[in-house]
Write an enzyme that holds these catalytic residues in place. Structure first.
Site, PDB file in Angstrom:
ATOM      1  N   HIS A  74      66.816  25.619  19.570  1.00 50.95           N
ATOM      2  CA  HIS A  74      65.658  25.199  20.356  1.00 50.95           C
ATOM      3  C   HIS A  74      64.497  26.175  20.192  1.00 50.95           C
ATOM      4  CE1 HIS A  74      68.800  23.211  23.261  1.00 50.95           C
ATOM      5  NE2 HIS A  74      68.782  22.663  22.059  1.00 50.95           N
ATOM      6  N   HIS A  88      80.775  18.509  29.081  1.00 55.06           N
ATOM      7  CA  HIS A  88      79.853  18.465  27.941  1.00 55.06           C
ATOM      8  C   HIS A  88      80.280  17.358  26.993  1.00 55.06           C
ATOM      9  CE1 HIS A  88      77.892  19.681  24.153  1.00 55.06           C
ATOM     10  NE2 HIS A  88      77.008  20.265  24.922  1.00 55.06           N
TER      11      HIS A  88
END
Length: 420
Positions: free
Chosen positions: A102, A168
């Site tokens: 990111h 997740h």
């Protein structure tokens, strides 16, 4: 009936059929004093001595945090860690922002994540997965790649990883070793962790830890340069701390996963024609890339050829970083995307999120309610949803009166499943 669902920093109110099924995790109230809970955990950890006894005054200390796409309450955790280690000079600390692939965070974002005092007094760096001079090669993974981790982390005398634990969509549960791998790893290592074979493995799914290949790799990488101490929390739908797990990476994370699974996994008797989901609001619904998690939670209980409606604000766009948007321009259909990504010769970072999305789209139609304009949504091969109630009406007209509808107001904070 009217139902609120998380959206951005607030919520949406959606008009639903009276027989719509509401699916939420068990509500766990916030700890009466989260600060006291954290300090108690640091002083009475799982599987290690108290934190203060483990760190020498002259040690350099690296604290790894999750980036701004995660709601980890680092403004609570990090100051308490530093206070607990008040015998260590402030200049000996470094906070490493686990960005994975990111973008960097800005100073203003760090202030929002950590608080003004931390930003003013402690050195903070972003992990840069593409910058080899900022990484250290620790050797070869059995999964076939070189293992690169952040140099300042590797060279610190004492290493701490923070995070929060929730189910997740391909790693089973977040938190624990994922803070290090992929949080502060190099791109070559991250690409192997997210390759088509790993992501496509049926064991790489919500809530599964036992034989999950992604968990196996993240544990392997952590063992090459183990965090000396873990501090993780669980959160409720209001992003409040419900429990604290600290100490030994493996033992403390295992306890946290057991706790999260008990409260977040919800069994359903059958699948639904339509599933409406949030992406658990800010910060996870900042962009469409992250919104795949909400789609994936809904995918667990939607019928084949059914419809998913995901409400994700996407204030940060598709996003701009990486190849997420570019990948959609390289094929004409979700199946073509899958075929391209699953080709052993194809490698492009961000492919893992597109792979997951394409699998979902091959199962059900996906509509997106967000701040994105229609062309942006269509660019990602998704269907725009200007109004959730109107989209529901259209689906009912097409399918008939017996349309079954479920709603996940908290998005992927709830993991529904059907035994099949």
């Amino acid at each position: 009936m009217n139902q609120t669902i998380l959206y951005g920093k607030d919520h949406l109110t959606v008009s639903l059929p009276e027989d719509a099924v509401l699916i939420e995790p068990e509500h766990v109230p916030a700890m009466s004093s989260p600060e006291k809970g954290v300090v108690d955990s640091l002083q009475n950890p799982i599987g290690t001595p108290p934190l203060k006894e483990m760190v020498q005054a002259g040690d350099t200390v690296a604290i790894v945090i999750s980036d701004i796409t995660r709601p980890t309450p680092n403004d609570v955790l990090v100051p308490l860690l530093i206070e607990e280690l008040d015998h260590v000079p402030r200049e000996n600390f470094v906070i490493i922002n686990g960005t994975g692939t990111h973008r960097d965070q800005t100073k203003a974002e760090f202030i929002s994540m950590l608080g003004q005092w931390v930003v003013d007094n402690i050195r903070i760096i972003n992990n840069h997965c593409h910058e080899k001079e900022e990484l250290v090669n620790l050797g070869k993974s059995k999964f076939g790649c070189d293992v690169y981790l952040n140099k300042e982390y590797v060279e610190a005398d004492f290493r701490i990883v923070t995070g929060f634990i929730e189910p997740h969509f391909f790693a089973g549960f977040s938190g624990g070793p994922k803070g290090i791998m992929p949080g502060i790893a190099g791109i070559e290592t991250i690409m192997t962790f997210h390759n088509a074979r790993m992501i496509g493995d049926p064991r790489s799914t919500w809530g599964n830890m036992e034989d999950n290949p992604l968990q196996e790799m993240t544990r392997e990488v952590n063992n090459m340069c183990l965090p000396h101490f873990m501090l993780n929390v669980t959160l409720n739908g209001a992003k409040e701390i419900t429990n604290v797990f600290s100490g030994d990476l493996t033992q403390a994370h295992e306890k946290g996963c057991e706790y999260a699974k008990e409260h977040a996994m919800v069994k359903c008797e059958e699948r639904f024609d339509v599933v409406i989901t949030s992406n658990s609001g800010y910060p996870l619904d900042q962009n469409l890339y992250q919104a795949v998690k909400g789609m994936s939670a809904a995918h667990k209980i939607v019928k084949e050829n059914g419809a998913i409606i995901v409400a994700a604000e996407c204030a940060d766009g598709l996003p701009d970083h990486g190849n997420f948007a570019r990948l959609f321009s390289m094929a004409d259909t979700p199946q073509e995307l899958l075929d391209m990504i699953e080709d052993p010769d194809f490698h492009m970072f961000d492919q893992w999120q597109v792979q997951k999305q394409a699998v979902i789209q091959n199962w059900a139609d996906v509509y997106v309610y967000s701040k994105l304009d229609a062309p942006q949504i269509e660019q990602a091969m998704l269907k725009p949803c200007p109004d959730i109630s109107e989209t529901l009406t259209d689906l009912k007209q097409a399918a008939g009166e017996n349309l079954s509808v479920a709603v996940l107001p908290l998005g992927p904070l709830t993991i529904p499943y059907v035994d099949e």
